[in-house]
Scaffold this active site. Structure first.
Site: not given
Length: 387
Positions: A57, A59, A152, A210, A213, A309
């Site tokens: 995971h 970005h 997102q 996701h 969260e 992350d």
């Protein structure tokens, strides 16, 4: 004749000294006292030989962008989201490629050879997608890079997000992503989970959402994800990332939910560095740690892995591509400091991450049944069938 012989190595499961024979980039033998001619022999006495580190995971479209166009002064999730919104219009393909390649160099230098990266597809043009597809091509000889089409700003909340997601998949992005808790309503969130799972089923692709969260105990989209995973037979192709709202669920609901997650065969990714930093920020005292219920999920037979992350981006100004740092934070934050738990933590950033990424032939961690945390013996439960 073999290419490489590692002699007298120690393995993470405690075996050793053991010899490892490698030919054409593949391990062809592991046993004490291998006698074979080898082009190269490396004496691994008193050394640990382990699978490569895996980050399931990340970005990468945002990585190493710290300070652009400004710093996240508060360090909060909401300011990070706002800052990313300011940065996106300024992104160029060349800049994203440059930052991502620098990060891949940093990762490889620390033994991190497999990364699953979410890439924002909420808005056009798809700068991050185009850039990271090129990065994936360039680093293919030394990094397994998977890309997740990640709306997102919400599949339904962002205008055109579903069309952008489909276009990203058509361009070659590997995984269907989403963020149901960021939709305008709980109903839209559940609807997005169902739509994204159906897209994945129709295209025979993995799903990585996701999911919850949040600190909100009423954010319960992982329940819908587990149900859709079971209904569509997606099994081990599905990952629920973060799932931090589980730290706020009452125990009755958690004991209902956990078996449903296990039944579905899905994986769960916890991101200790970020979850402990961004969650529970509005708490006074007592403060929530911010991580999902890792030991309870493990006890139920769920494959849980740790992810990095973020690294030096709008949400997190720290980070180093060091998966041992991630595991280190995890065992403190959960906490999980028994001998069995610390051994599992190492597996979680190697074998567990590989299983979550769906690598053919990869095995889940040896510590599937984390019974020591609730007082029974590891032998009390058998591992589930691999999917």
């Amino acid at each position: 004749m073999i290419d490489l012989l590692l002699s007298s190595a120690n393995l993470p499961d405690g075996r050793g000294p053991i010899d490892i024979a490698i030919k054409d980039g593949r391990i062809i033998g592991m046993s004490p006292g291998i006698e074979a001619d080898a082009t190269t022999v490396i004496d691994a006495t008193d050394r640990l030989v382990a699978p490569p580190f895996v980050d399931p995971h990340f970005h990468m479209d945002a990585t190493l962008s710290i300070g652009q166009p400004r710093l996240n002064v508060s360090g909060t999730l909401l300011e990070g989201i706002s800052l990313w919104g300011e940065l996106k219009p300024l992104l160029t393909i060349e800049a994203v490629i440059d930052r991502a390649l620098r990060y891949c160099d940093l990762a490889v230098a620390q033994g991190l050879l497999s990364i699953r990266s979410h890439v924002d597809v909420s808005t056009t043009p798809l700068v991050g997608v185009e850039a990271l597809l090129e990065v994936k091509r360039r680093v293919a000889p030394y990094v397994d890079l998977q890309l997740v089409a990640f709306p997102q700003d919400g599949l339904y909340r962002a205008v055109g997000a579903e069309e952008n997601l489909i276009r990203a998949l058509d361009l070659g992005v590997d995984v269907v992503g989403g963020i149901p808790h960021f939709e305008r309503t709980m109903e839209d969130g559940a609807r997005s989970v169902k739509r994204l799972c159906q897209i994945a089923a129709d295209r025979d692709l993995p799903v990585d959402l996701h999911c919850d969260e949040s600190d909100d105990p009423m954010s319960r989209h992982v329940e819908t994800l587990a149900a859709e995973t079971t209904r569509l037979g997606l099994g081990g192709r599905v990952v629920a990332s973060h799932v931090t709202a589980m730290h706020s669920y009452d125990n009755y609901y958690a004991t209902k939910l956990t078996p449903l997650i296990a039944e579905s065969g899905m994986h769960v990714i916890s991101n200790p560095l970020i979850n402990i930093s961004l969650q529970g920020r509005s708490d006074t005292y007592p403060k929530r740690r911010g991580l999902t219920r890792v030991p309870e999920l493990l006890a139920a037979g769920v494959n849980v892995a740790f992810g990095q992350d973020c690294t030096m981006d709008p949400w997190y100004s720290l980070g180093s591509a060091d998966m041992l740092e991630v595991a280190h934070m995890g065992i403190h934050a959960v906490p999980m400091t028994s001998r069995a738990a610390m051994a599992w933590a190492f597996d979680s950033v190697t074998l567990g991450g590989a299983a979550a990424m769906g690598f053919a032939g990869s095995a889940p961690p040896a510590w599937w049944c984390y019974r020591p945390v609730i007082g029974s013996k590891p032998s009390d439960c058998a591992p589930p069938a691999l999917r």
